[in-house]
Design a protein around this motif. Sequence first.
Motif: not given
Length: 340
Positions: A220-244
């Motif tokens: 996100t910093k490289k594509i949009v703006d290095p000043k943006i602060k980002v924190t993420a929690t990434c979870v795998r769910v029992p869905v075949f296709v499609g990220h939310a």
Amino acid sequence: MGYRIAVVGATGNVGREMLNILAEREFPVDEIAALASRRSLGTEVSFGDRTLKTLDLDTFDFTGWDIALFAIGSDATKIYAPKAAKAGCVVIDNSSLYRYDPDVPLVVPEVNPQAVEGYAKKNIIANPNCSTAQMVVALKPLHDRARIKRVVVSTYQSVSGSGKDGIDELWDQTKAVYNPTDDYQAKVYPKQIAFNVIPHIDVFLEDGQTKEEWKMVAETKKIVDPKIKVTATCVRVPVFVGHAEAINIEFEDHLDEAEARDILREAPGIMVIDKREDGGYVTPIECVGDFATFISRIRQDPTIDNGINLWCVSDNLRKGAALNAVQIAETLGARVLKKG
């Protein structure tokens, strides 16, 4: 006059999608080669109404080819991408190998199309991580209006993000739940994925993040703006296709939810489906096969001065991988190569 295009990893999920999307979007192709490893040599894949037989990547000569769309892992990419690039073929790589290389542009065409012009340093352009790609499409038009300070994102990522093996594991485990005589053990994931969620994608880092979470921050910093602060929690769910993704955004300036909704409706690559009623939002199963990134549940965050919450859904095999790669090729053609 069109392009000579090679699709590397043409028998995998993403490679097949690349072929489908090239045909669907009527990319100006004069000649196309479907490349795969030697064990898949001769496997048939579809390109529009044509059937292609795969060629051996190991012996393929990229000289005279314009663009190679790579959909193989980082280890193989490390071997073959430099060969293609040295032969004068522009590589658009879907692996993580080059994403953080300062000499390789990381591109989402709706966000930073001008970045493709930096391809010449290594003759390579990187495709971002699937979870990042859809998020930055939503962030960029809002950032242009009110300047984003901080993003808190929780992802709900489908098993197709792990490739065919992830899809097979969810299918086999689901069947085993209903047939207890099947003694099925987790292989792809550290815990059962069927009827479960796993807060763990990629490897753990020393600070407690997973690498998938770190990718969202760095990209996100490289594509949009290095000043943006980002924190993420990434979870795998029992869905075949499609990220939310559930995204909380804090801005420097006030942005009303109605204006945010209007901005997103006009933004490229986005479809807003946001009705405050039962079913007035988009879920992963509804986005499969679509080009758009869907935005729903746009609302003010009352806990901070300048905050917006939203829900973001996209087909990870398309916008998160194959579609974005083809869009990069389209942008490269329009801005630099100018054929077709």
